[in-house]
Design an enzyme around this catalytic site. Structure first.
Site, PDB file in Angstrom:
ATOM      1  N   ASP A 218       1.538  -7.448   2.386  1.00  0.00           N
ATOM      2  CA  ASP A 218       1.492  -6.338   2.277  1.00  0.00           C
ATOM      3  C   ASP A 218       2.825  -5.759   1.913  1.00  0.00           C
ATOM      4  O   ASP A 218       3.325  -5.374   2.819  1.00  0.00           O
ATOM      5  CB  ASP A 218       0.721  -5.521   3.266  1.00  0.00           C
ATOM      6  CG  ASP A 218       0.385  -4.364   2.614  1.00  0.00           C
ATOM      7  OD1 ASP A 218       1.166  -3.697   1.318  1.00  0.00           O
ATOM      8  OD2 ASP A 218      -0.943  -3.786   3.350  1.00  0.00           O
TER       9      ASP A 218
ATOM     10  N   SER B 273       4.330   1.429   8.643  1.00  0.00           N
ATOM     11  CA  SER B 273       4.041   0.910   7.529  1.00  0.00           C
ATOM     12  C   SER B 273       5.414   1.207   6.595  1.00  0.00           C
ATOM     13  O   SER B 273       5.759   1.841   6.447  1.00  0.00           O
ATOM     14  CB  SER B 273       2.517   1.837   6.558  1.00  0.00           C
ATOM     15  OG  SER B 273       2.023   1.786   7.110  1.00  0.00           O
TER      16      SER B 273
ATOM     17  N   HIS C 230       1.232  -0.960   0.151  1.00  0.00           N
ATOM     18  CA  HIS C 230      -0.185   0.473   0.140  1.00  0.00           C
ATOM     19  C   HIS C 230       0.643   0.931   0.383  1.00  0.00           C
ATOM     20  O   HIS C 230       0.290   2.260  -0.311  1.00  0.00           O
ATOM     21  CB  HIS C 230      -0.881  -0.139   1.105  1.00  0.00           C
ATOM     22  CG  HIS C 230      -0.383   0.386   2.215  1.00  0.00           C
ATOM     23  ND1 HIS C 230      -0.389  -1.060   3.697  1.00  0.00           N
ATOM     24  CD2 HIS C 230      -0.317   1.413   3.068  1.00  0.00           C
ATOM     25  CE1 HIS C 230       0.353   0.307   4.511  1.00  0.00           C
ATOM     26  NE2 HIS C 230      -0.179   1.276   4.420  1.00  0.00           N
TER      27      HIS C 230
END
Length: 696
Positions: A219, A627, A83
């Site tokens: 991810d 992230s 992402h």
């Protein structure tokens, strides 16, 4: 201005506390090092941060200013979240080469794809410059005067700070303006896409699974840093070579088990751990709900249109993810604050603080702080909500309103300074081109109808048929001619005429009032931080996140979100297959992955039970910006890739609770399994250093 010497503060802190906190890596010696050792770490503070020798910090890069990445080979191979690289993957995608749907893998250096504007920044060194920044700052000055002196001092320090010609410096505030650190940085701008799994792996579970556990999402994405012939930062050039890092992270094939030490090293974006109870109550009961409703209204249209058309799906994939992410995060934040009774507990803490003021004779100095917070927030709340609602409607969800907003900014710029007409016009034209690259007017009109009622009762969707902004050529034609001609055409445009009064009101009234009422709150928050440290010196204080490099440590742990429910800390490939719904945009599974599962063709990536781990939980204190951060084991090896938090734990931005706050990480064995067995990109595996620390 009074400030505190943190080295002294760290000595007096409670050494028994072991969970929570985002710590400055250059200040780990002492309490933090002891705590990490007690949690199972074998690392020293110098292993993590060392200016003179390579250390773990040299492998941690700020990915495009919003995520974290890490170097995993001696050829500059970079790992981050799918992402985080989603915009780059999308920009290379088309109906002919749908890398979002099918994935992308460069089988040689020549096939790696450049990304204009993408950068990765490393921290070279960190220095405490508090005394220099706060020199001649006194309580006699107004807040604006204090900030002016701080800015002037900071600029002088940065200008004269020694560094190489290719390096940069910046100064950041910590502890609400009580301490300042200077960072020397190196920014690399030739970053190329190496590999990304299909969205059915990299975004598996999509919105339904976002912010919840168990997760089964791979991810991750891979990039590579390129440098010039001297291994220094450089703009893209075909002559650049893969970067040779000062340090890269080995990858553990032994994985994790419950109770193992984990350290997340990255660039957390923003937290507010020292807010008063009245602020938490305002955010969760007033501020969040209206913004949740606006994004929900926008997503209703976007999701439906994306499912109807592959072309729209590709265009809006990144926008949808960005809108949906905060929407669900805010919902979880509200849930966690309520479940943990955070407001009541914060009021209990404030009672302790008030009692300490009385005991230490500090009531005259600080006793007004909490009552003043109550007064200021009662006045601030309405304008804070209205300002954010404007931002959600005009800048986050609706693209036509975003174009009119940028047009207004252009008009104001060239009206004030006619000599910058060409520059302002080119900047706005670039904005228009960027929006129209992935724009669908029909979808945007549906969003407009859904979100505008949250800000204005007058909703006139007919402007979509009358405006030039919904067609790029027509929009650019507005910019042709002399300044007075451009402004005349602009002010005749239907969409601009509709939006301009609201934008003017925003600047002249809403934002102006927001700034006026926010300024004393900011100043009071600084004073409150000072008061806390003086009244309760033995409490545990860590600086709020501010997009600078931090260390957070914890352990692999499951958790119980509610009565009679317990989540084990590890999810497996079995769960991917259990969730599989053929053709579903969230839970479809690639045929090859099903085949690998059915044949149990796991290679060296299964655990001791013969299963492939996908994700795991930890007690690490993380937030947005973490992230892509590496999850590092007790020996300094990479074991996981941070990408999410559990839904109830998103409140950790304001109230970290070790009982329910958990971060979610992709197990590196799943990453390697996908790269090797699914993608067949074994050349990338061969480039990495795989180790077995538990078998020593």
């Amino acid at each position: 201005m009074k400030f505190f010497k943190l080295l002294l503060l760290l000595v007096t802190m409670n050494l028994s506390a072991q969970q929570g906190g985002m710590w400055i890596p250059s200040l780990l010696e002492g309490m933090n090092e002891t705590e990490m050792t007690n949690l199972g770490s074998k690392l020293t503070a110098q292993d993590i941060y060392d200016v003179n020798n390579s250390s773990l910090k040299d492998a941690i890069g700020h990915f495009n200013g919003g995520c974290t990445s890490e170097v995993i080979s001696d050829k500059g191979l970079i790992l981050t979240n799918h992402h985080c690289g989603f915009g780059q993957i999308q920009s290379h995608s088309s109906l002919e080469n749908d890398y979002l749907k099918d994935g992308f893998w460069a089988m040689s250096l020549e096939e790696e794809l450049p990304n204009e504007g993408l950068y990765i920044e490393f921290i070279v060194s960190i220095a405490d410059v508090t005394e220099e920044v706060l020199a001649v700052v006194s309580d006699d000055l107004t807040e604006k005067e204090k900030q002016s002196v701080i800015d002037q001092n900071s600029n002088g320090i940065m200008k004269n700070w020694p560094r190489e010609s290719w390096q940069d410096v910046k100064i950041k505030s910590f502890y609400k303006g009580n301490q300042y650190f200077l960072f020397v940085t190196e920014r690399f701008e030739d970053i190329r896409l190496v590999g990304a799994p299909p969205s059915s792996i990299g975004k598996f579970g999509s919105d339904t699974d976002n912010w919840v556990f168990p997760r089964h999402t791979g991810d991750f994405a891979m990039f590579r840093i390129y440098a010039d012939e001297n291994n220094r930062p450089a703009k893209y050039s075909k002559d650049n070579k893969p970067y040779k890092p000062k340090h890269f992270l080995p990858i553990s094939l032994d994985g994790i088990e419950e109770g193992d030490f984990t350290m997340v090293f990255g660039f957390p974006g923003r937290t507010d751990e020292y807010l008063p109870a009245v602020a938490i109550e305002h955010i969760t009961k007033e501020f969040n709900p209206t913004n949740i409703a606006i994004r929900e209204a926008a997503l209703e249209v976007i999701d439906a249109k994306m499912q109807e058309s592959d072309e729209v799906r590709i265009k809006y994939a990144s926008k949808q993810a960005r809108i949906a992410n905060a929407w669900k995060k805010w919902k979880g934040e509200n849930l966690g604050i309520e479940k943990s009774d955070a407001v009541a507990k914060r009021r209990e803490f404030e009672a302790t603080f008030t009692k300490a003021l009385a005991e230490k004779g500090l009531e005259d100095k600080y006793g007004n702080i909490l009552p003043e917070f109550d007064k200021l927030y009662s006045e601030f709340a309405p304008v804070n909500i209205k300002r954010r609602n404007f931002i959600e409607v005009f800048l986050v969800t609706n693209e036509l309103m975003q174009m009119t907003f940028r047009a207004y900014q252009m008009e104001q710029a060239i009206t004030a300074k006619p000599e910058i007409f060409e520059q302002a016009k080119e900047s706005f034209a670039s904005t228009l081109k960027g929006i129209h690259k992935n724009y669908d007017a029909d979808l945007d009109k549906g969003v407009f109808n859904n979100v505008m009622p949250f800000y204005n009762d007058h909703v006139d969707a007919s402007i979509y048929e009358k405006t030039a902004f919904t067609n790029l050529e027509d929009a650019l034609a507005l910019l042709e001619g002399k300044p007075k001609d451009v402004l005349k055409k602009l002010n005749k445009d239907a969409a601009y005429k509709y939006a301009k009064p609201m934008i003017e009101d925003f600047y002249n009234n809403v934002d102006k009032e927001f700034q006026e009422k926010n300024e004393p709150i900011t100043a009071l928050q600084t004073n409150y931080m000072t008061a806390l440290m003086e009244a309760l010196p033995n409490a545990r204080y860590f600086p709020d996140a501010n997009s600078t490099l931090r260390v957070t440590y914890g352990q692999v742990r499951g958790y119980s979100p509610r009565d009679a429910v317990y989540y084990n800390p590890v999810s497996y490939l079995d769960g991917v297959i259990e969730k599989y719904i053929p053709g579903d945009y969230e839970f479809d599974v690639p045929e090859k992955l099903i085949e690998l599962y059915e044949n149990k063709d796991y290679g060296q990536y299964a655990d001791t039970n013969g299963k492939v781990p996908v994700c795991f939980l930890g007690t690490n204190h993380t937030t947005g910006g973490n992230s892509g951060s590496p999850a590092i084991d007790a020996h300094g090896n990479l074991v996981g890739l941070n990408f999410d938090r559990v839904w109830e734990g998103t409140m950790s931005d304001m109230n970290y609770d070790p009982e329910i706050c958990r971060n979610i990480m992709v197990d590196l064995r799943y990453v390697l399994f996908i790269v090797d067995k699914y993608a067949g990109a074994k050349h990338l595996i061969d480039e990495m250093k795989l180790v077995h620390p538990k078998k020593k």
